[in-house]
Structures are given as C-alpha cells and as structure tokens.
Design a protein around this motif. Structure first.
Motif, PDB file in Angstrom:
ATOM      1  N   LEU A 275      51.163   2.392  57.920  1.00 47.76           N
ATOM      2  CA  LEU A 275      49.921   2.974  57.428  1.00 47.76           C
ATOM      3  C   LEU A 275      48.819   2.943  58.484  1.00 47.76           C
ATOM      4  CD1 LEU A 275      49.769   1.534  53.787  1.00 47.76           C
ATOM      5  CD2 LEU A 275      50.217   3.895  54.471  1.00 47.76           C
ATOM      6  N   GLY A 276      48.712   1.819  59.185  1.00 45.81           N
ATOM      7  CA  GLY A 276      47.663   1.695  60.186  1.00 45.81           C
ATOM      8  C   GLY A 276      47.794   2.716  61.308  1.00 45.81           C
ATOM      9  N   LEU A 277      48.991   2.856  61.837  1.00 46.74           N
ATOM     10  CA  LEU A 277      49.205   3.796  62.940  1.00 46.74           C
ATOM     11  C   LEU A 277      49.254   5.243  62.456  1.00 46.74           C
ATOM     12  CD1 LEU A 277      51.893   1.890  65.054  1.00 46.74           C
ATOM     13  CD2 LEU A 277      49.430   1.991  65.431  1.00 46.74           C
ATOM     14  N   GLY A 278      49.922   5.478  61.317  1.00 48.95           N
ATOM     15  CA  GLY A 278      50.083   6.844  60.832  1.00 48.95           C
ATOM     16  C   GLY A 278      48.777   7.489  60.408  1.00 48.95           C
ATOM     17  N   LEU A 279      47.950   6.761  59.654  1.00 47.49           N
ATOM     18  CA  LEU A 279      46.678   7.327  59.207  1.00 47.49           C
ATOM     19  C   LEU A 279      45.715   7.541  60.374  1.00 47.49           C
ATOM     20  CD1 LEU A 279      46.134   5.308  55.912  1.00 47.49           C
ATOM     21  CD2 LEU A 279      46.816   7.695  56.141  1.00 47.49           C
ATOM     22  N   ASN A 280      45.724   6.620  61.314  1.00 49.77           N
ATOM     23  CA  ASN A 280      44.876   6.800  62.488  1.00 49.77           C
ATOM     24  C   ASN A 280      45.334   7.999  63.319  1.00 49.77           C
ATOM     25  OD1 ASN A 280      44.523   6.010  65.643  1.00 49.77           O
ATOM     26  ND2 ASN A 280      42.760   5.347  64.442  1.00 49.77           N
ATOM     27  N   GLN A 281      46.646   8.143  63.468  1.00 48.59           N
ATOM     28  CA  GLN A 281      47.167   9.263  64.246  1.00 48.59           C
ATOM     29  C   GLN A 281      46.884  10.592  63.560  1.00 48.59           C
ATOM     30  OE1 GLN A 281      48.457   8.589  67.214  1.00 48.59           O
ATOM     31  NE2 GLN A 281      48.624  10.758  67.660  1.00 48.59           N
TER      32      GLN A 281
ATOM     33  N   VAL B  79      57.860   6.778  65.985  1.00 45.57           N
ATOM     34  CA  VAL B  79      58.324   8.092  65.519  1.00 45.57           C
ATOM     35  C   VAL B  79      57.846   8.358  64.097  1.00 45.57           C
ATOM     36  CG1 VAL B  79      60.374   9.449  64.936  1.00 45.57           C
ATOM     37  CG2 VAL B  79      60.299   8.161  67.069  1.00 45.57           C
ATOM     38  N   LEU B  80      57.985   7.375  63.213  1.00 41.10           N
ATOM     39  CA  LEU B  80      57.555   7.565  61.828  1.00 41.10           C
ATOM     40  C   LEU B  80      56.042   7.766  61.740  1.00 41.10           C
ATOM     41  CD1 LEU B  80      59.749   4.952  59.906  1.00 41.10           C
ATOM     42  CD2 LEU B  80      60.080   7.425  60.070  1.00 41.10           C
ATOM     43  N   SER B  81      55.293   7.010  62.514  1.00 39.24           N
ATOM     44  CA  SER B  81      53.832   7.165  62.502  1.00 39.24           C
ATOM     45  C   SER B  81      53.425   8.534  63.036  1.00 39.24           C
ATOM     46  CB  SER B  81      53.176   6.063  63.336  1.00 39.24           C
ATOM     47  OG  SER B  81      53.477   4.787  62.811  1.00 39.24           O
ATOM     48  N   MET B  82      54.152   9.020  64.044  1.00 39.52           N
ATOM     49  CA  MET B  82      53.838  10.338  64.582  1.00 39.52           C
ATOM     50  C   MET B  82      54.149  11.426  63.567  1.00 39.52           C
ATOM     51  SD  MET B  82      52.483  11.633  67.219  1.00 39.52           S
ATOM     52  CE  MET B  82      52.136  13.304  67.762  1.00 39.52           C
TER      53      MET B  82
ATOM     54  N   PHE C  56      51.631  11.073  71.405  1.00 41.66           N
ATOM     55  CA  PHE C  56      52.812  10.266  71.076  1.00 41.66           C
ATOM     56  C   PHE C  56      53.068   9.203  72.138  1.00 41.66           C
ATOM     57  CE2 PHE C  56      57.433   9.510  71.278  1.00 41.66           C
ATOM     58  CZ  PHE C  56      57.595   8.951  70.029  1.00 41.66           C
ATOM     59  N   ILE C  57      52.912   9.557  73.392  1.00 40.23           N
ATOM     60  CA  ILE C  57      53.094   8.572  74.455  1.00 40.23           C
ATOM     61  C   ILE C  57      52.043   7.469  74.334  1.00 40.23           C
ATOM     62  CG2 ILE C  57      52.972   8.247  76.956  1.00 40.23           C
ATOM     63  CD1 ILE C  57      54.201  11.038  77.234  1.00 40.23           C
ATOM     64  N   ASN C  58      50.822   7.850  73.992  1.00 39.70           N
ATOM     65  CA  ASN C  58      49.790   6.847  73.767  1.00 39.70           C
ATOM     66  C   ASN C  58      50.109   5.986  72.547  1.00 39.70           C
ATOM     67  OD1 ASN C  58      47.101   5.713  74.357  1.00 39.70           O
ATOM     68  ND2 ASN C  58      46.530   6.650  72.413  1.00 39.70           N
ATOM     69  N   LEU C  59      50.726   6.607  71.532  1.00 38.33           N
ATOM     70  CA  LEU C  59      51.102   5.856  70.329  1.00 38.33           C
ATOM     71  C   LEU C  59      52.170   4.814  70.639  1.00 38.33           C
ATOM     72  CD1 LEU C  59      50.858   5.496  67.254  1.00 38.33           C
ATOM     73  CD2 LEU C  59      52.538   7.323  66.989  1.00 38.33           C
ATOM     74  N   LEU C  60      53.085   5.144  71.550  1.00 35.39           N
ATOM     75  CA  LEU C  60      54.098   4.167  71.944  1.00 35.39           C
ATOM     76  C   LEU C  60      53.458   2.887  72.478  1.00 35.39           C
ATOM     77  CD1 LEU C  60      56.880   6.260  73.749  1.00 35.39           C
ATOM     78  CD2 LEU C  60      57.222   4.678  71.852  1.00 35.39           C
ATOM     79  N   LYS C  61      52.402   3.037  73.235  1.00 38.92           N
ATOM     80  CA  LYS C  61      51.726   1.865  73.797  1.00 38.92           C
ATOM     81  C   LYS C  61      50.822   1.199  72.763  1.00 38.92           C
ATOM     82  CE  LYS C  61      50.078   4.487  76.974  1.00 38.92           C
ATOM     83  NZ  LYS C  61      49.287   4.981  78.123  1.00 38.92           N
ATOM     84  N   THR C  62      50.176   2.026  71.926  1.00 38.85           N
ATOM     85  CA  THR C  62      49.292   1.465  70.900  1.00 38.85           C
ATOM     86  C   THR C  62      50.069   0.667  69.861  1.00 38.85           C
ATOM     87  OG1 THR C  62      47.858   3.388  71.208  1.00 38.85           O
ATOM     88  CG2 THR C  62      47.460   2.054  69.264  1.00 38.85           C
TER      89      THR C  62
END
Length: 320
Positions: A167-173, A89-92, A227-233
C-alpha cells in the motif's frame, strides 16, 4: 639573312601552351593535420586518476572481499532480492492502474472527480514515502478493528509487513504515474479526439484506442525511470519489518558482524537489477518510437557488430 621583323627562336614555349600545360597538372595534395584535443585528454586523465584512487582506497580498506563473494548468492540474500522484485513489480502495477484512473479523472469535466484526483495527487506527492509507510504500519493505533461490513478482522492481522509495503509504495507511485499519464494524454493533439468522436466513437473507446496508444511514446520513458527508482525506494520497507533485500542484508550483518560486506552485497544486487531493467526500458522505448522515427538508431549490439565488420574489412583490404 634574317628578316628584321622576325623574332629569334626561343627555347621557351608560347604562353598559351604553358597555360594549357598547367591546366592539366594535378592540384597539390593537402596534408590534413588532426585537431589536437588537449583538454579532452587532460580531463580524461584526471578522471582516471581519481577513479584509480577510489579503487585503491577500497582495496586498502578493512573489507573482507572473500565474505562479499561468499554472500552474493546466499539463500537469504536471493530470497530478499526476490521479495524486492515482487514488491516493486506489484507496486508498479498498482501505481499504473491508479495513475491512469486518476489522470482520466483529473482531465474529466466533472468537478467532483477532478477535485478528488487533485487531492489524491496532492497528498501522496506532498508527503515522504517513509512517512506513508509508517502511517500504514501504525494504522491499528487509531483503527484497532477493520470492519467493512462483509469483512471484519483486527487491523494488526490485516496490515502485515507485506500489505504495508504494497500500500505504501503502490499508492505513492500512483500519484506520480497520474501526472505522467496526464502529460502523455495532453501531448496527443485534440484533433485526434475530435475525429474519433466524429466517427461515432465513445469517449472511453477513444481513450483506449486512439489517445493512449499515441501517448505511450511520452508515458513510457518516465515510467521506466519511475520503476527503476521504485526498485531503490523499496529499501525503505525494511523499516516496517518487511524482509526484502536490504533487510536481509542487515539481518546477516548484525549476526555475522560483517556489516559493510553485507551492504556491499546489497549494493551489487541493486546495481544488477537496475542495469537489467534499464536495458529493458531502452528496448521498450525503441518499440514505441517506431511510429515517430523513419529509421531507428542502431542498438548497442548493432553498433558493436558494425564496428567488428568494418575492422575485419579494413584488415582484409590491408592483407590483400
């Protein structure tokens, strides 16, 4: 004596009467023969057979299903699942803010902001998430001390596993969301912006009140998929020592030697999370589709309700 010009009486009615009688007869009833879908039933049977074979194979495998059931609600698994939700959620949210910002920058007529936005999207879309996580995790190798002037600390204390994952997930997203938002903004007719400027609205107000609300119909569906893809990533952050769902399952499996069972538990929770958010995505898309469709299609629950009403009505008619 019969006149030679007169016709003898006949039992058959006149031709006109026969035609009039035939015109009042009902047409012959047509017997409808349903179309046979042999290929459809055959393909369905093949799929069911393959599915049954797969289920049977897992049932005969060396898997302790009792252990799977016991670990589903284990405290460590639940804690890891909560951390997966938190980091996703925070990364999204970070990705959404960065996406809107860099999308506006890229559409700006300023060449500097446009170039910076393009460079950001180019880098974070062109490198794998796993590599980006490792870069943040090992940042202390090239910057031992973080010195911002108003804040100074050792990099190993700053780059905790949680911060690295965020940082890794948020910046990529953010890079992917920038392209999604840009496509949504460009889908709005330019006449909307021109009309807003003619009314004296500034560019910022036009973007907030005119363009973005209309672009949401285009932005929401791919954003939900992201977001659904982020859950798995988010499972990749286990490589940087952040104890989310997969890491918690691996820790339990390494100590209890139930490796396959714990992985199945993690899979069950990933499926549950993605299913719940898929339902939420459906209703959010339905909300933003109200302005483009005259009549919204029925929801799955409404379809089930209508089916039950039709079945009860048909049964009532038969009993009557």
């Amino acid at each position: 004596m019969t006149d030679k010009f007169s016709k003898p009486p006949s039992d058959q009615p006149p031709a006109g009467a026969e035609a009039e009688k035939g015109s009042h007869q009902l047409p012959e009833q047509i017997t409808a023969i349903p179309v046979r879908h042999t290929g459809r039933w055959l393909s369905g049977g093949i799929v069911l057979a393959l599915l049954g074979t797969l289920v049977y194979s897992f049932s005969q495998g060396d898997v302790n299903w009792g252990t799977v059931g016991n670990l589903i609600f284990d405290d460590r698994i639940i804690t890891g699942m909560g951390r997966t939700l938190l980091i996703s959620v925070l990364s999204m949210l970070i990705g959404l803010v960065l996406g809107i910002t860099f999308a506006v920058m890229r559409l700006s007529k300023n060449p500097v902001t446009g170039a910076v936005s393009w460079l950001y999207i180019w880098f974070f879309r062109g490198t794998p998430v796993y590599v980006q996580l490792l870069l943040w995790f090992n940042l202390a190798l090239i910057f031992p001390i973080l010195n911002l002037g108003f804040y100074k600390d050792e990099m190993v204390d700053v780059m905790t596993p949680f911060m690295v994952a965020l940082l890794g997930l948020g910046l990529n997203q953010g890079a992917y969301m920038a392209e999604i938002v840009r496509a949504g903004i460009q889908s709005v007719d330019e006449g909307q912006t021109e009309a807003a400027h003619a009314l004296g609205m500034s560019s910022g107000k036009t973007m907030r009140r005119i363009v973005l609300p209309q672009a949401m119909r285009v932005i929401v569906p791919p954003s939900g998929n992201e977001f659904i893809n982020l859950l798995k990533t988010s499972s990749l952050v286990s490589a940087v020592q952040y104890t989310e769902l997969l890491r918690a399952a691996q820790n339990i499996g390494s100590t209890s030697f139930a490796v396959m069972e714990t992985l199945l538990v993690a899979s069950v929770w990933y499926l549950t999370l993605t299913s719940v958010f898929s339902i939420g995505q459906y209703y959010v898309e339905r909300h933003y589709a109200r302005g483009s469709l005259r009549q919204l299609p029925p929801t799955p629950l409404q379809k089930i309700k209508m089916k039950m009403v039709s079945l009860s009505g048909s049964r009532g008619g038969v009993s009557a």
